[in-house]
Design a protein around this motif. Structure first.
Motif: not given
Length: 194
Positions: A138-149
């Protein structure tokens, strides 16, 4: 290149701890937000078919947001969490929309700039979630997500600069950022992005 400006209100890290207390509910809200974000990007295409300079980026943004929805939904499926039967009204978005000017061009500019601010707020909060999570996947997923946002936060300002001068864009962006900060600082914390 960074086109967005810094948020005027910083969400305290304790917000993320509150969210983690009911993470399944947060995932439901997160999925709803991604669906809305994809629809919002496509609504610009529908309302501005003559703005050919920005249509390819809008389509790409809509697709990325739809991919985010797909990915959040996959996490929900693993956890046995269903989508909400109805999307609840978002008080944050409602208040932001109330700050939009009514003239045709002014309204379009404000919608683009608010899209930037909302994406930046999402990046900030997803980063706080990433930092608070213990689960590595989940940490990895949300890191990818916040950089995209964060990238999306820049895209919408860049789009606005195609049609309005820099001084006008950044003056209004600061005004809307201050309005958003006031709204955000008064929101009740709940397991939701806003």
């Amino acid at each position: 290149m960074k086109y967005s400006i810094d948020l005027s209100y910083n969400t305290p890290p304790e917000w993320a701890q509150q969210v983690l207390k009911d993470f399944d509910a947060f995932l439901q809200d997160h999925a709803d937000c991604e669906r809305k974000a994809s629809s919002m990007a496509m609504s610009f295409v529908a309302k501005c078919p003559d703005k050919i300079e920005i249509i390819p980026e809008l389509i790409e943004t809509a697709l990325e947001e739809l991919e985010h929805f797909r990915d959040v939904y996959a996490i929900m499926e693993k956890r046995g969490v269903q989508l909400k039967a109805e999307m609840e009204p978002d008080l944050y978005m409602k208040q932001l929309i109330n700050s939009i000017r009514s003239g045709r061009d002014e309204r379009l500019m404000d919608r683009m700039l608010l899209a930037s601010i909302v994406e930046c707020r999402g990046a900030e909060r997803f980063k706080l979630i990433e930092e608070a999570l213990e689960d590595a996947e989940l940490k990895k997923f949300y890191k990818v997500l916040w950089t995209s946002e964060a990238k999306h936060g820049n895209i919408f300002v860049k789009m606005a600069l195609n049609y309005w001068n820099e001084k006008e864009v950044y003056k209004r962006l600061q005004e809307l950022t201050d309005i958003e900060g006031d709204i955000c600082s008064q929101l009740k914390w709940r397991p939701a992005l806003h």
